[in-house]
Write a protein that holds these residues in place. Structure first.
Motif, PDB file in Angstrom:
ATOM      1  N   TRP A 103      16.705  -1.809  -4.690  1.00 26.72           N
ATOM      2  CA  TRP A 103      15.360  -2.246  -5.027  1.00 26.72           C
ATOM      3  C   TRP A 103      15.398  -3.295  -6.131  1.00 26.72           C
ATOM      4  O   TRP A 103      16.315  -3.340  -6.927  1.00 26.72           O
ATOM      5  N   MET A 104      14.340  -4.107  -6.167  1.00 24.96           N
ATOM      6  CA  MET A 104      14.240  -5.177  -7.150  1.00 24.96           C
ATOM      7  C   MET A 104      13.107  -4.932  -8.133  1.00 24.96           C
ATOM      8  O   MET A 104      13.230  -5.177  -9.321  1.00 24.96           O
ATOM      9  N   ASN A 105      11.963  -4.482  -7.623  1.00 24.24           N
ATOM     10  CA  ASN A 105      10.793  -4.271  -8.465  1.00 24.24           C
ATOM     11  C   ASN A 105      10.127  -2.973  -8.048  1.00 24.24           C
ATOM     12  O   ASN A 105       9.422  -2.922  -7.040  1.00 24.24           O
ATOM     13  N   CYS A 106      10.354  -1.934  -8.815  1.00 24.05           N
ATOM     14  CA  CYS A 106       9.858  -0.619  -8.403  1.00 24.05           C
ATOM     15  C   CYS A 106       8.361  -0.460  -8.584  1.00 24.05           C
ATOM     16  O   CYS A 106       7.808   0.581  -8.236  1.00 24.05           O
ATOM     17  N   LEU A 107       7.666  -1.479  -9.100  1.00 23.97           N
ATOM     18  CA  LEU A 107       6.208  -1.446  -9.183  1.00 23.97           C
ATOM     19  C   LEU A 107       5.544  -2.000  -7.924  1.00 23.97           C
ATOM     20  O   LEU A 107       4.330  -1.963  -7.801  1.00 23.97           O
ATOM     21  N   LYS A 108       6.348  -2.510  -7.019  1.00 25.21           N
ATOM     22  CA  LYS A 108       5.814  -3.052  -5.776  1.00 25.21           C
ATOM     23  C   LYS A 108       5.812  -1.979  -4.690  1.00 25.21           C
ATOM     24  O   LYS A 108       6.842  -1.403  -4.381  1.00 25.21           O
ATOM     25  N   ALA A 109       4.654  -1.753  -4.109  1.00 26.06           N
ATOM     26  CA  ALA A 109       4.539  -0.724  -3.071  1.00 26.06           C
ATOM     27  C   ALA A 109       5.453  -1.021  -1.887  1.00 26.06           C
ATOM     28  O   ALA A 109       6.032  -0.101  -1.300  1.00 26.06           O
ATOM     29  N   SER A 110       5.614  -2.290  -1.567  1.00 26.88           N
ATOM     30  CA  SER A 110       6.408  -2.665  -0.390  1.00 26.88           C
ATOM     31  C   SER A 110       7.890  -2.327  -0.547  1.00 26.88           C
ATOM     32  O   SER A 110       8.625  -2.285   0.434  1.00 26.88           O
ATOM     33  N   GLU A 111       8.331  -2.093  -1.782  1.00 26.93           N
ATOM     34  CA  GLU A 111       9.742  -1.753  -2.022  1.00 26.93           C
ATOM     35  C   GLU A 111      10.041  -0.297  -1.673  1.00 26.93           C
ATOM     36  O   GLU A 111      11.183   0.059  -1.454  1.00 26.93           O
ATOM     37  N   HIS A 112       9.006   0.536  -1.636  1.00 25.37           N
ATOM     38  CA  HIS A 112       9.221   1.973  -1.519  1.00 25.37           C
ATOM     39  C   HIS A 112       9.251   2.417  -0.069  1.00 25.37           C
ATOM     40  O   HIS A 112       8.419   2.008   0.735  1.00 25.37           O
ATOM     41  N   ASP A 113      10.219   3.302   0.221  1.00 24.50           N
ATOM     42  CA  ASP A 113      10.437   3.747   1.588  1.00 24.50           C
ATOM     43  C   ASP A 113       9.808   5.096   1.893  1.00 24.50           C
ATOM     44  O   ASP A 113       9.574   5.428   3.053  1.00 24.50           O
ATOM     45  N   HIS A 114       9.580   5.880   0.863  1.00 30.47           N
ATOM     46  CA  HIS A 114       9.134   7.249   1.064  1.00 30.47           C
ATOM     47  C   HIS A 114       7.938   7.533   0.171  1.00 30.47           C
ATOM     48  O   HIS A 114       7.966   7.204  -1.020  1.00 30.47           O
ATOM     49  N   TRP A 115       6.930   8.156   0.756  1.00 29.69           N
ATOM     50  CA  TRP A 115       5.665   8.380   0.051  1.00 29.69           C
ATOM     51  C   TRP A 115       5.205   9.818   0.168  1.00 29.69           C
ATOM     52  O   TRP A 115       5.451  10.482   1.176  1.00 29.69           O
ATOM     53  N   GLY A 116       4.525  10.268  -0.885  1.00 31.53           N
ATOM     54  CA  GLY A 116       3.823  11.523  -0.807  1.00 31.53           C
ATOM     55  C   GLY A 116       2.475  11.328  -0.129  1.00 31.53           C
ATOM     56  O   GLY A 116       2.100  10.199   0.225  1.00 31.53           O
ATOM     57  N   GLU A 117       1.737  12.407   0.020  1.00 27.60           N
ATOM     58  CA  GLU A 117       0.456  12.339   0.712  1.00 27.60           C
ATOM     59  C   GLU A 117      -0.695  11.962  -0.212  1.00 27.60           C
ATOM     60  O   GLU A 117      -1.780  11.648   0.277  1.00 27.60           O
ATOM     61  N   GLY A 118      -0.468  12.016  -1.506  1.00 27.86           N
ATOM     62  CA  GLY A 118      -1.478  11.596  -2.459  1.00 27.86           C
ATOM     63  C   GLY A 118      -2.290  12.748  -3.018  1.00 27.86           C
ATOM     64  O   GLY A 118      -2.398  13.815  -2.418  1.00 27.86           O
ATOM     65  N   THR A 119      -2.853  12.512  -4.187  1.00 26.80           N
ATOM     66  CA  THR A 119      -3.748  13.471  -4.822  1.00 26.80           C
ATOM     67  C   THR A 119      -4.938  12.719  -5.386  1.00 26.80           C
ATOM     68  O   THR A 119      -4.794  11.650  -5.976  1.00 26.80           O
ATOM     69  N   GLN A 120      -6.125  13.255  -5.175  1.00 27.95           N
ATOM     70  CA  GLN A 120      -7.361  12.563  -5.584  1.00 27.95           C
ATOM     71  C   GLN A 120      -7.616  12.779  -7.068  1.00 27.95           C
ATOM     72  O   GLN A 120      -7.575  13.921  -7.565  1.00 27.95           O
ATOM     73  N   VAL A 121      -7.907  11.699  -7.750  1.00 30.31           N
ATOM     74  CA  VAL A 121      -8.361  11.746  -9.140  1.00 30.31           C
ATOM     75  C   VAL A 121      -9.754  11.142  -9.191  1.00 30.31           C
ATOM     76  O   VAL A 121      -9.955  10.003  -8.752  1.00 30.31           O
ATOM     77  N   THR A 122     -10.698  11.904  -9.713  1.00 29.37           N
ATOM     78  CA  THR A 122     -12.066  11.433  -9.842  1.00 29.37           C
ATOM     79  C   THR A 122     -12.480  11.548 -11.293  1.00 29.37           C
ATOM     80  O   THR A 122     -12.409  12.633 -11.879  1.00 29.37           O
ATOM     81  N   VAL A 123     -12.899  10.426 -11.870  1.00 33.33           N
ATOM     82  CA  VAL A 123     -13.320  10.391 -13.257  1.00 33.33           C
ATOM     83  C   VAL A 123     -14.814  10.153 -13.288  1.00 33.33           C
ATOM     84  O   VAL A 123     -15.295   9.115 -12.795  1.00 33.33           O
ATOM     85  N   SER A 124     -15.554  11.079 -13.843  1.00 34.01           N
ATOM     86  CA  SER A 124     -17.008  10.957 -13.910  1.00 34.01           C
ATOM     87  C   SER A 124     -17.407  10.293 -15.218  1.00 34.01           C
ATOM     88  O   SER A 124     -16.856  10.581 -16.274  1.00 34.01           O
ATOM     89  N   SER A 125     -18.375   9.421 -15.114  1.00 33.02           N
ATOM     90  CA  SER A 125     -18.814   8.676 -16.309  1.00 33.02           C
ATOM     91  C   SER A 125     -20.005   9.339 -16.965  1.00 33.02           C
ATOM     92  O   SER A 125     -20.577  10.279 -16.446  1.00 33.02           O
TER      93      SER A 125
END
Length: 125
Positions: A103-125
């Motif tokens: 990898w060259m830039n680990c902040l780039k999504a396109s560099e990553h091969d494996h992903w989790g399913e995600g977790t929702q974060v909701t911030v109320s104002s």
């Protein structure tokens, strides 16, 4: 097989904090990086922070500097994202991802091969 699973998301008031966890398994490479990303509705996936396996170097996007901290616990094979002073605009689905050797830039999504399913974060104002 590489597997990542996020946890720790939820609903929090503006100004509050959350700690996200990413449980990692199945990586057999010595050189890899784990990144945290987020995606809000209608927006592109955004890189926030990443940490390398070799020396624990950390990288942050400008949007994460000063408020978010990435860390890892090798004994637990878990990478954390501590998020403080949360704002309504931090509302998104948060993902962790792994990029293996070369990898060259680990902040780039396109560099990553494996992903989790995600977790929702909701911030109320």
């Amino acid at each position: 097989e590489v597997h990542l699973m996020e946890s720790g998301g939820g609903l929090v008031q503006a100004g509050g904090s959350l700690r996200l966890s990413c449980a990692v398994s199945g990586i057999t490479f010595d050189d890899y990086a784990i990144g945290w990303f987020r995606q809000a509705p209608g927006k592109e996936r955004e890189g926030l922070s990443c940490i390398t396996s070799t020396d624990g170097s950390t990288y942050y996007a400008d949007s994460a500097k000063g408020r978010f901290t990435i860390s890892n616990d090798n004994a637990k094979s878990t990478v954390y994202l501590q998020m403080n002073s949360l704002k309504a605009e931090d509302t998104a689905v948060y993902y962790c991802a792994a990029v293996l050797a070369g990898w060259m830039n680990c902040l780039k999504a396109s560099e990553h091969d494996h992903w989790g399913e995600g977790t929702q974060v909701t911030v109320s104002s």
